[in-house]
Design an enzyme around this catalytic site. Structure first.
Site, PDB file in Angstrom:
ATOM      1  N   ASP A   1      42.486  84.939  52.059  1.00 51.83           N
ATOM      2  CA  ASP A   1      41.675  85.395  51.096  1.00 51.83           C
ATOM      3  C   ASP A   1      40.647  84.244  50.570  1.00 51.83           C
ATOM      4  O   ASP A   1      41.079  83.276  50.688  1.00 51.83           O
ATOM      5  CB  ASP A   1      42.365  85.950  49.906  1.00 51.83           C
ATOM      6  CG  ASP A   1      42.464  87.136  49.693  1.00 51.83           C
ATOM      7  OD1 ASP A   1      42.092  88.215  50.763  1.00 51.83           O
ATOM      8  OD2 ASP A   1      43.355  87.809  49.135  1.00 51.83           O
TER       9      ASP A   1
ATOM     10  N   ARG B   1      48.622  90.589  43.338  1.00 50.62           N
ATOM     11  CA  ARG B   1      48.391  90.563  44.736  1.00 50.62           C
ATOM     12  C   ARG B   1      49.160  89.457  45.364  1.00 50.62           C
ATOM     13  O   ARG B   1      49.405  89.479  46.512  1.00 50.62           O
ATOM     14  CB  ARG B   1      47.092  90.272  45.119  1.00 50.62           C
ATOM     15  CG  ARG B   1      45.709  91.119  44.742  1.00 50.62           C
ATOM     16  CD  ARG B   1      44.560  90.455  45.087  1.00 50.62           C
ATOM     17  NE  ARG B   1      44.187  90.207  46.262  1.00 50.62           N
ATOM     18  CZ  ARG B   1      44.216  90.875  47.516  1.00 50.62           C
ATOM     19  NH1 ARG B   1      43.976  92.182  47.441  1.00 50.62           N
ATOM     20  NH2 ARG B   1      43.791  90.487  48.618  1.00 50.62           N
TER      21      ARG B   1
ATOM     22  N   GLU C   1      34.225  88.924  16.970  1.00 57.76           N
ATOM     23  CA  GLU C   1      33.694  87.429  17.114  1.00 57.76           C
ATOM     24  C   GLU C   1      34.811  86.671  17.898  1.00 57.76           C
ATOM     25  O   GLU C   1      34.720  85.591  17.994  1.00 57.76           O
ATOM     26  CB  GLU C   1      33.353  87.129  16.024  1.00 57.76           C
ATOM     27  CG  GLU C   1      31.871  87.455  15.326  1.00 57.76           C
ATOM     28  CD  GLU C   1      30.715  87.197  16.533  1.00 57.76           C
ATOM     29  OE1 GLU C   1      30.568  86.115  17.039  1.00 57.76           O
ATOM     30  OE2 GLU C   1      30.119  88.071  16.608  1.00 57.76           O
TER      31      GLU C   1
ATOM     32  N   PRO D   1      35.652  83.568  26.107  1.00 58.58           N
ATOM     33  CA  PRO D   1      34.626  82.824  27.141  1.00 58.58           C
ATOM     34  C   PRO D   1      34.848  81.407  26.913  1.00 58.58           C
ATOM     35  O   PRO D   1      34.088  80.530  27.694  1.00 58.58           O
ATOM     36  CB  PRO D   1      33.412  83.454  26.396  1.00 58.58           C
ATOM     37  CG  PRO D   1      33.645  84.133  25.309  1.00 58.58           C
ATOM     38  CD  PRO D   1      35.125  84.684  25.074  1.00 58.58           C
TER      39      PRO D   1
HETATM   40  N1  SAM Z   1      32.081  84.951  19.730  1.00 58.47           N
HETATM   41  C1  SAM Z   1      32.831  84.706  20.960  1.00 58.47           C
HETATM   42  C2  SAM Z   1      32.326  83.292  21.645  1.00 58.47           C
HETATM   43  O1  SAM Z   1      30.878  83.231  21.644  1.00 58.47           O
HETATM   44  O2  SAM Z   1      33.124  82.589  22.159  1.00 58.47           O
HETATM   45  C3  SAM Z   1      32.616  85.863  21.957  1.00 58.47           C
HETATM   46  C4  SAM Z   1      33.648  86.968  21.609  1.00 58.47           C
HETATM   47  S1  SAM Z   1      33.485  88.280  22.656  1.00 58.47           S
HETATM   48  C5  SAM Z   1      32.204  89.155  22.211  1.00 58.47           C
HETATM   49  C6  SAM Z   1      34.987  89.365  22.191  1.00 58.47           C
HETATM   50  C7  SAM Z   1      36.078  88.840  22.942  1.00 58.47           C
HETATM   51  O3  SAM Z   1      36.052  89.187  24.309  1.00 58.47           O
HETATM   52  C8  SAM Z   1      36.548  87.579  22.939  1.00 58.47           C
HETATM   53  O4  SAM Z   1      37.405  87.214  21.745  1.00 58.47           O
HETATM   54  C9  SAM Z   1      37.710  87.517  24.316  1.00 58.47           C
HETATM   55  O5  SAM Z   1      38.790  88.051  24.284  1.00 58.47           O
HETATM   56  C10 SAM Z   1      36.828  88.618  25.060  1.00 58.47           C
HETATM   57  N2  SAM Z   1      35.983  87.775  26.151  1.00 58.47           N
HETATM   58  C11 SAM Z   1      34.444  87.978  26.204  1.00 58.47           C
HETATM   59  N3  SAM Z   1      33.905  87.350  27.255  1.00 58.47           N
HETATM   60  C12 SAM Z   1      34.998  86.717  27.979  1.00 58.47           C
HETATM   61  C13 SAM Z   1      35.056  85.878  29.111  1.00 58.47           C
HETATM   62  N4  SAM Z   1      33.857  85.728  29.891  1.00 58.47           N
HETATM   63  N5  SAM Z   1      36.264  85.622  29.567  1.00 58.47           N
HETATM   64  C14 SAM Z   1      37.526  86.069  28.761  1.00 58.47           C
HETATM   65  N6  SAM Z   1      37.385  86.723  27.653  1.00 58.47           N
HETATM   66  C15 SAM Z   1      36.179  87.175  27.227  1.00 58.47           C
END
Ligand code: SAM
Length: 255
Positions: A178, A163, A125, A98
């Site tokens: 699109d 796609r 995490e 994220p």
């Molecule tokens: N502690 C992290 C943070 O606050 O940035 C969040 C970890 S999340 C619970 C676990 C995993 O989900 C991440 O390592 C990532 O690979 C994936 N993930 C969660 N949200 C995401 C998003 N919006 N985009 C891409 N990957 C995401």
């Protein structure tokens, strides 16, 4: 187009990739997908892939050794090191997080042009930062919210890129028109019946006049983008007629 996906939960991909367009693309030999279980690259006898964070705090962090081991087995240690040393990306190695830059259609197009992409799915995490330092070429987020793992983001990327692979969609016009393809949201669609619960179809779509239909669709796309995502207009590919139409809309709105 080839995708390598590194995950702790390979089974999550089963049904998504076994249906519809991705499945057809794989069956047609246009796309291939290899799912790699990160746990297979954990060297200790219990196949541990996560550990507590240095500095304390809750949750677990994905250990670097299994992920690096998987990457080096999948694309080769030499390529991983060379990309980091030169900055010249031959195969994007993408960490889903994220905290990454937002995934957009333009990034999907870049990945399609590379012909191969590696997607690392985090859990818990997240992933030890040294994986990024040593191997990752791109950190990608699919939106400003937090999921429990990178598997759904990886599925989204596979579908968006697939796609774009020539031959995957029967009609490439769909790709060109699109939403986001040219920086605009797409115009609204209608199909039969012509009247549904008191709502008709814009008469112009029934006129058979292709030039007028095309103009109407373009104007609807511009109107929709101005109303819903005006930020996109900055980077959109606009003609003089588009600009005049937008100026008229803006003037109407400020009246
Ligand atoms: N502690 C992290 C943070 O606050 O940035 C969040 C970890 S999340 C619970 C676990 C995993 O989900 C991440 O390592 C990532 O690979 C994936 N993930 C969660 N949200 C995401 C998003 N919006 N985009 C891409 N990957 C995401």
């Amino acid at each position: 187009m080839h995708f390598d996906i590194l995950t702790l939960f390979p089974g999550l991909f089963d049904c998504v990739f076994e249906e519809s367009i991705v499945r057809r693309a794989v069956d047609a030999g246009l796309v291939s997908i290899a799912i790699h279980n990160i746990r297979d690259y954990a060297l200790d006898k219990h196949h541990v892939t996560d550990d507590t964070p240095y500095g304390g705090g809750g949750g677990m962090v994905m250990k670097p050794e299994p992920i690096l081991g998987a990457l080096e087995a999948v694309v080769g240690a030499e390529l991983v090191a060379r990309q980091k040393a030169t900055g010249n990306v031959e195969v994007p190695i993408v960490l889903l997080t994220p905290a990454g830059r937002l995934f957009r259609q333009e990034i999907a197009r870049q990945y399609e042009r590379h012909g191969r992409v590696v997607l690392i799915c985090g859990r818990y995490e997240g992933v030890d930062e040294r994986v990024s330092a040593l191997a990752v070429t791109d950190e990608i987020s699919i939106g400003d919210y937090v999921l429990s793992g990178g598997e759904i983001p990886a599925m989204a990327i596979v579908e968006a890129v697939t796609r774009l692979v020539p031959g995957v969609l029967g009609d490439m016009r769909a790709v060109i028109e699109d939403s986001h393809a040219s920086g605009l949201l797409e115009y609204p669609h209608y199909t039969r019946p012509a009247e549904f619960r008191g709502l008709g179809v814009p008469p112009i779509l029934l006129s058979g006049d292709h030039a007028r239909v095309a103009r109407w669709r373009r104007e609807q796309a511009l109107r929709r983008t101005l109303e819903r995502r005006p930020d996109l207009l900055e980077g959109a590919d606009l003609s003089d007629a588009d600009r005049r139409f937008l100026a008229r809309l803006r003037a109407e709105r400020s009246e």
